[in-house]
Enzyme design. Structure first.
Site, PDB file in Angstrom:
ATOM      1  CB  SER A  39      -0.934  -0.071   1.207  1.00 30.29           C
ATOM      2  OG  SER A  39      -1.832   0.978   1.198  1.00 30.29           O
ATOM      3  CG  ASP A  63      -3.303   3.848  -1.046  1.00 26.34           C
ATOM      4  OD1 ASP A  63      -3.977   3.618  -2.065  1.00 26.34           O
ATOM      5  OD2 ASP A  63      -3.295   3.081  -0.069  1.00 26.34           O
ATOM      6  CG  ASP A  69      -3.033  -0.685  -2.109  1.00 26.23           C
ATOM      7  OD1 ASP A  69      -3.078   0.485  -1.685  1.00 26.23           O
ATOM      8  OD2 ASP A  69      -3.517  -1.637  -1.473  1.00 26.23           O
ATOM      9  CD  GLU A  78      -9.653   3.193   8.196  1.00 25.92           C
ATOM     10  OE1 GLU A  78      -9.467   2.786   9.340  1.00 25.92           O
ATOM     11  OE2 GLU A  78      -8.903   2.925   7.256  1.00 25.92           O
ATOM     12  CG  ASN A 128      -7.012   6.137   6.091  1.00 23.42           C
ATOM     13  OD1 ASN A 128      -7.965   5.880   5.363  1.00 23.42           O
ATOM     14  ND2 ASN A 128      -6.490   5.225   6.898  1.00 23.42           N
ATOM     15  N   PRO A 145      -2.318   1.875  19.996  1.00 22.42           N
ATOM     16  CG  PRO A 145      -2.355  -0.344  20.734  1.00 22.42           C
ATOM     17  CD  PRO A 145      -3.064   0.963  20.889  1.00 22.42           C
ATOM     18  CB  SER A 146       0.587   1.631  14.918  1.00 18.84           C
ATOM     19  OG  SER A 146       0.708   1.034  13.655  1.00 18.84           O
ATOM     20  CB  THR A 204       0.578  -0.872   9.954  1.00 21.37           C
ATOM     21  OG1 THR A 204       0.607   0.520  10.285  1.00 21.37           O
ATOM     22  CG2 THR A 204      -0.818  -1.258   9.539  1.00 21.37           C
ATOM     23  NE  ARG A 227      -0.662   4.819  13.173  1.00 20.34           N
ATOM     24  CZ  ARG A 227       0.518   4.902  12.565  1.00 20.34           C
ATOM     25  NH1 ARG A 227       1.290   5.956  12.742  1.00 20.34           N
ATOM     26  NH2 ARG A 227       0.923   3.927  11.766  1.00 20.34           N
TER      27      ARG A 227
HETATM   28  C1  16G Z   1      -4.318  -0.552   7.716  1.00 21.73           C
HETATM   29  C2  16G Z   1      -5.796  -0.595   7.488  1.00 21.73           C
HETATM   30  C3  16G Z   1      -6.392   0.797   7.475  1.00 21.73           C
HETATM   31  C4  16G Z   1      -6.035   1.517   8.746  1.00 21.73           C
HETATM   32  C5  16G Z   1      -4.552   1.470   8.981  1.00 21.73           C
HETATM   33  C6  16G Z   1      -4.237   1.961  10.362  1.00 21.73           C
HETATM   34  C7  16G Z   1      -6.943  -2.213   6.129  1.00 21.73           C
HETATM   35  C8  16G Z   1      -7.047  -2.825   4.774  1.00 21.73           C
HETATM   36  N1  16G Z   1      -6.069  -1.229   6.227  1.00 21.73           N
HETATM   37  O1  16G Z   1      -3.664   0.075   6.655  1.00 21.73           O
HETATM   38  O2  16G Z   1      -7.777   0.674   7.374  1.00 21.73           O
HETATM   39  O3  16G Z   1      -6.449   2.855   8.696  1.00 21.73           O
HETATM   40  O4  16G Z   1      -4.093   0.133   8.923  1.00 21.73           O
HETATM   41  O5  16G Z   1      -2.877   1.846  10.572  1.00 21.73           O
HETATM   42  O6  16G Z   1      -7.601  -2.594   7.072  1.00 21.73           O
HETATM   43  P1  16G Z   1      -2.296   1.903  12.019  1.00 21.73           P
HETATM   44  O7  16G Z   1      -2.875   0.780  12.820  1.00 21.73           O
HETATM   45  O8  16G Z   1      -0.826   1.821  11.812  1.00 21.73           O
HETATM   46  O9  16G Z   1      -2.702   3.245  12.580  1.00 21.73           O
HETATM   47 ZN    ZN Z   2      -3.730   1.115   0.214  1.00 21.85          ZN
END
Ligand code: 16G
Ligand code: ZN
Length: 544
Positions: free
Chosen positions: A54, A268, A270, A362, A364, A491-492, A494, A499
């Site tokens: 992404s 973004d 993708d 969202e 974002n 907590p993030s 990803t 955050r």
């Molecule tokens: C991922 C999620 C997105 C969310 C983001 C938050 C999917 C497909 N994508 O990219 O929806 O806004 O995580 O990121 O679910 P974070 O947990 O790092 O804040």
């Molecule tokens: Zn994406």
């Protein structure tokens, strides 16, 4: 042993599937190939696999599964995915056997896996690893090569509905959306239209969205001019451009010309998110994020329903990141139902399914609209009963085309952008009028590092911290000092960070509130690494 596991690092199937440095993913892709075949045999349906990271930097990559109706993988199988990715090579085949046994999978039943990838250079070798995994269980498959994430979701759903949702080819996707767009735009007639043929500048994030939107643009050029920048011909993917950059940095991407009041949209990497923006006559940047897109689209659908004489249960689903002003506008001005859920597409998607028409976005820029079959039936009824010049009938036809223009499987930069362009034309408003629907409260997002982010336990759609217990009272105390203050931390899913989000009456106050809350997280949440630094001399914080 094919595709041996050469690393010990534990990888988790998170909100966005597996995502990390591309060079760590070879064995994961092989095993995801196996997982997809098992899932396909279990569901007796075609399963999708998308290889993408992404908005992450080009060196990263990732992979996620797409379930039969184009939705995200079911949570109970996310756990299986994590187990499969992390098991040692010598225990892999016994783990596969135990999955087959536990889920009573008929290993001899047919299976079909389709897959695609974004434009990352690592994508083709990871595709080959995935394919080896798929072939190891003798499944049928199709490699769709380079597509957007939402195109793959569309394909999975249309294959599993035998083409009822749309022709199951990438061309079928372009045809379905462009036909609906052209039909809508030929139907819309205003005595005074602000701009006869609109023009939009698209920042393709140097990714796959740029390639696909160019194809779409040719099919709809009678009604809109789409000029694509950051089109993957020279620039680096997601570097100083793209929807995430624009949203987080709150500034324009590089590579898009600054022309006052010209509509611009950033995708973004993708192409499942879109953020709009424009420059005023002083070349000041103004952003219209997922909240504003939701407000425009929900308002447009609600108007269609009123004009068609239909009463439908319409709701808007947001997360805590939605700007407070947007929630107020939707509830107080538009009198719409609004729900707040945890971050992550699957949470928004499943909540939206509870409404007859569920608009979810969202902040974002990820979002779409879901329609229950009952809505489509009611609209067809209006069309059957109405005469050709009947305004109810026209509204019903327009809404049906609006539905066809929507990628109901997942957020889709291209589809969402075309929905916005259609809504603007129908409402006969320009970007300034759209922006003026409500004024965003100034806000700031920060992140801070803690030793163990798993100690954070949240409640109330992630708006309150339950553990560590000392944190929430401190946040409440800080928020109460600021006019229109609101702040939460999470907590993030990803990244290895916590955050922090804050909003307040002025940008300076939002910055200070965010800083003070990040300090609380650092001090009471086991901070490690760099201690948060205060915003200086009235200047905005520089975001890491
Ligand atoms: C991922 C999620 C997105 C969310 C983001 C938050 C999917 C497909 N994508 O990219 O929806 O806004 O995580 O990121 O679910 P974070 O947990 O790092 O804040
Ligand atoms: Zn994406």
């Amino acid at each position: 042993m094919n595709h041996p596991k050469l690393i010990n690092q534990i990888l988790e199937y998170g909100t966005a599937g597996f995502r990390t440095k591309a060079n760590l993913l070879d064995h994961v892709l092989y095993r995801v190939g196996i997982l997809a075949v098992l899932r396909s045999k279990f569901k007796k349906a075609t399963i999708g696999v998308m290889i993408t990271a992404s908005h992450n930097p080009v060196e990263d990559n990732g992979v996620k599964l797409v379930d039969p109706h184009g939705e995200m993988l079911a949570p109970d199988w996310e756990v299986i995915a994590t187990d499969l990715a992390n098991v040692s090579d010598d225990r892999l085949s016994s783990l596969i056997d135990s999955i087959v046994h536990k889920w009573e999978i008929d290993i001899t039943s047919p299976s079909n896996v389709i897959f695609a990838r974004d434009t990352r250079p690592s994508g083709s070798s990871l595709s080959a690893s995935l394919l080896d995994g798929i072939k190891s269980l003798n499944s049928s498959f199709t490699d769709f090569e380079i597509l957007t994430t939402p195109q793959l979701h569309y394909l999975v759903h249309s294959i599993n509905t035998n083409g009822l949702y749309g022709t199951p080819t990438p061309e079928g996707y372009i045809k379905k959306l462009s036909a609906a767009f052209n039909q809508l735009h030929s139907n819309i007639k205003h005595e005074t239209t602000p701009f006869e043929k609109p023009r939009i500048f698209v920042d393709g994030a140097n990714g796959v969205g740029a390639l696909q939107v160019k194809k779409m643009s040719k099919e709809i050029e009678s009604y809109i001019t789409i000029e694509v920048f950051n089109d993957a011909t020279s620039g680096k993917l997601n570097h100083m451009c793209g929807a995430d950059y624009v949203k987080i940095q709150q500034k324009a991407p590089e590579g898009v010309p600054i022309i006052p009041y010209e509509r611009c949209a950033s995708f973004d990497g993708d192409a499942d998110r879109v953020i709009y923006y424009y420059f005023d006559s002083d070349k000041r940047f103004h952003m219209l994020d997922g909240d504003k897109i939701a407000a425009l689209i929900a308002g447009c659908i609600s108007d269609f329903c009123v004009q068609a004489g239909l009463s439908v249960d319409l709701g808007v689903v947001q997360t805590a990141y939605a700007n407070g002003a947007s929630t107020k506008y939707l509830t107080d001005t538009k009198m719409l139902k609004v729900a707040c859920v945890c971050t992550g597409v699957k949470h928004l998607h499943s909540k939206a399914q509870e409404f007859e028409v569920g608009v979810y976005f969202e902040a974002n820029g990820h979002g779409t609209v879901l329609y229950k079959a009952s809505v489509k039936q009611k609209l067809n009824q209006v069309i059957q009963n109405g005469s050709s010049d009947d305004s109810c009938r026209v509204a019903a036809e327009n809404l049906l085309n609006f539905i066809d223009l929507t990628n109901e499987t997942v957020g889709d930069s291209i589809s969402d952008m075309l929905l916005v362009e259609t809504a603007l034309k129908i409402k006969a408003i320009d970007v300034l009028m759209w922006d003026a629907m409500y004024v965003d409260l100034p806000n700031r997002q920060l992140k801070t590092q803690v030793c163990d982010r798993s100690i954070f336990v949240l409640t109330n759609a992630e708006q309150q911290v339950v553990k560590p217990e000392s944190i929430q009272p401190k946040i409440d105390e800080l928020v109460s000092k600021y006019k229109d203050g609101r702040s939460f931390v999470r907590p993030s899913g990803t990244e290895d960070v916590v955050r922090i989000y804050a909003e307040a009456d002025t940008q300076m106050n939002a910055d200070w509130l965010a800083y003070e809350v990040s300090l609380v997280v650092y001090e009471l949440g086991g901070g490690c690494g760099k201690k948060p630094t205060p915003p200086h001399d009235g200047k905005l914080l520089t975001i890491a």
